[in-house]
Motif scaffolding. Structure first.
Motif, short mmCIF file in Angstrom:
data_model
loop_
_atom_site.label_atom_id
_atom_site.label_comp_id
_atom_site.label_asym_id
_atom_site.label_seq_id
_atom_site.Cartn_x
_atom_site.Cartn_y
_atom_site.Cartn_z
N TYR A 191 -23.48 67.50 -48.15
CA TYR A 191 -22.08 67.66 -47.74
C TYR A 191 -21.63 66.46 -46.90
O TYR A 191 -20.54 65.90 -47.11
N ARG A 192 -22.47 66.05 -45.98
CA ARG A 192 -22.09 64.92 -45.11
C ARG A 192 -21.91 63.64 -45.92
O ARG A 192 -21.02 62.85 -45.65
N ARG A 193 -22.77 63.44 -46.89
CA ARG A 193 -22.63 62.24 -47.74
C ARG A 193 -21.33 62.31 -48.55
O ARG A 193 -20.64 61.31 -48.70
N LEU A 194 -21.03 63.50 -49.05
CA LEU A 194 -19.79 63.66 -49.80
C LEU A 194 -18.59 63.31 -48.91
O LEU A 194 -17.68 62.58 -49.30
N LEU A 195 -18.65 63.84 -47.70
CA LEU A 195 -17.55 63.61 -46.76
C LEU A 195 -17.45 62.13 -46.40
O LEU A 195 -16.35 61.58 -46.26
N TYR A 196 -18.59 61.49 -46.26
CA TYR A 196 -18.61 60.06 -45.95
C TYR A 196 -17.84 59.30 -47.03
O TYR A 196 -16.95 58.49 -46.74
N TYR A 197 -18.17 59.56 -48.29
CA TYR A 197 -17.49 58.86 -49.38
C TYR A 197 -16.01 59.25 -49.42
O TYR A 197 -15.15 58.41 -49.70
N HIS A 198 -15.76 60.52 -49.18
CA HIS A 198 -14.38 61.00 -49.27
C HIS A 198 -13.50 60.30 -48.24
O HIS A 198 -12.44 59.77 -48.57
N PHE A 199 -13.95 60.26 -47.01
CA PHE A 199 -13.16 59.63 -45.95
C PHE A 199 -13.05 58.13 -46.18
O PHE A 199 -12.04 57.51 -45.89
N ARG A 200 -14.14 57.57 -46.69
CA ARG A 200 -14.13 56.12 -46.91
C ARG A 200 -13.09 55.72 -47.96
O ARG A 200 -12.38 54.73 -47.80
N TYR A 201 -12.98 56.50 -49.00
CA TYR A 201 -12.09 56.08 -50.08
C TYR A 201 -10.73 56.78 -50.10
O TYR A 201 -9.78 56.28 -50.69
N PHE A 202 -10.63 57.95 -49.50
CA PHE A 202 -9.36 58.67 -49.56
C PHE A 202 -8.73 58.89 -48.19
O PHE A 202 -7.64 59.41 -48.09
#
Ligand SMILES: Cc1cc2nc3c(=O)[nH]c(=O)nc-3n(C[C@H](O)[C@H](O)[C@H](O)COP(=O)(O)O)c2cc1C
Length: 326
Positions: free
Chosen positions: A259-270
């Motif tokens: 979940y944290r990795r998903l959120l990392y990518y999500h915040f980074r790109y969106f």
């Protein structure tokens, strides 16, 4: 970037799930190849720019990636391909995948997706493949099922062979369209398909265990695609690959870690405020198959902010730690 050169395990396209952040999560956990969700050709050429930008958004580190178009009509496919090329979008992708597998009710209205596998529609099917191969600046692949309400795949493959040999591969979801995604896939037909056709075959439909993937490799498939199982088990790719190559299994990561990795990518790109529903959907999936998962999923369903979901995963981790320390 080139397409995988040896046997590959890819992430299957899934509407509402296989967007940029989740694809990156699967890539870093061993998926050799990813796809956008299916994009309707008219959606591509006529959609509002914001929706289109989200659906087609990609970054170099997730390559190789396929852009998937829903097979509708030859003209729409031709226009969509032209649109991709005119806007330089083809340069961001490695393969153009045509979806002849979608069985959803919407397809009946559009006469698209798996409806094109009906005998009476096979001329349209062929024409779409021809147009795609003729006009696409990218290699073309096909994703299809065994047929509509009867097995027609062998006859269909023969027809495509008469038309072109120029396809990167054909992914076969081993079910009829009418079977949607339920019941056991018809594994028994895969060796026949591999034997009867010269096309590269990618297997799909519950290829979630080492034995199944090993078997697909042994009978000559060039890869498998994994869909639903990757949503709550994103490192299924690495686990299977390690075992196939006889290496030791990796450390087990927790759902909170994913979940944290998903959120990392999500915040980074969106950014932090956007596309919350996508994270919520995958967070819900990540909570499947764990003790008290239902209770955690219900909490996620009720949540309305990233912070609330993060707190739920932190609580899960805390609980796990307490159990381990007991
Ligand atoms: C929610 C959902 C959305 C899907 N969307 C697509 C899609 O956009 N394009 C496609 O080719 N297949 C789509 N599929 C089918 C999957 O790609 C795959 O063929 C199917 O789930 C079987 O693989 P699996 O048993 O590993 O899940 C979708 C499946 C699910 C569950």
């Amino acid at each position: 970037m080139t397409l995988p050169k040896s046997f590959f395990i890819g992430l299957a396209p899934m509407v509402d799930y296989t967007y940029l952040s989740f694809r990156l999560l699967c890539r870093e956990n061993g998926a050799d190849m990813v796809f956008t969700e299916m994009i309707a050709p008219l959606g591509l050429t006529k959609a509002n720019p914001k929706a289109l930008q989200f659906l087609t958004m990609t970054v170099p580190e997730e390559r190789p990636i396929g852009i998937q178009l829903l097979a509708t009509t030859p003209l729409e496919i031709k226009n969509a391909i032209k649109f991709l090329a005119q806007n330089g979008m083809d340069e961001n992708y490695d393969v153009l995948d045509l979806n002849f597998g979608c069985p959803s009710a919407r397809m009946h209205r559009l006469n698209a997706g798996s409806l094109l596998l009906k005998r009476k529609n096979l001329d349209i099917f062929e024409e779409i493949v021809r147009v795609a191969v003729d006009y696409s600046p990218l290699p073309v692949s096909i994703k299809m099922r065994l047929g509509y309400d009867e097995i027609t795949i062998l006859a269909t493959l023969k027809k495509i062979e008469e038309l072109t040999s120029d396809l990167a591969w054909i992914t076969v979801h081993l079910r009829l369209a009418e079977e949607k995604r339920s019941g056991e896939p018809r594994y028994e037909i895969l060796p026949v398909i591999c034997e009867e056709t010269d096309f590269n075959i990618v297997a799909n439909g519950n290829f979630w265990t080492i034995d199944k993937v090993r078997w697909a490799k042994e009978i000559g498939c060039i890869g498998v695609l994994i869909g639903r199982k990757a949503r709550n088990d994103p490192d299924i790719f690495n686990r299977i690959k390690k075992t196939l190559t006889g290496r030791k299994s990796l450390a087990e990561y927790s759902r909170t870690f994913f979940y944290r990795r998903l959120l990392y990518y999500h915040f980074r790109y969106f950014g932090e405020g956007k596309y919350f529903l996508y994270v919520k959907r995958i967070a819900t999936e990540l909570l499947k198959g764990i003790p008290e998962g239902k209770q955690y999923r219900q909490k996620v369903q009720k949540s309305s902010s990233f912070k609330e979901i993060t707190d739920i995963f932190n609580e899960l981790d805390q609980k796990k730690e307490n159990v381990m320390n007991e």
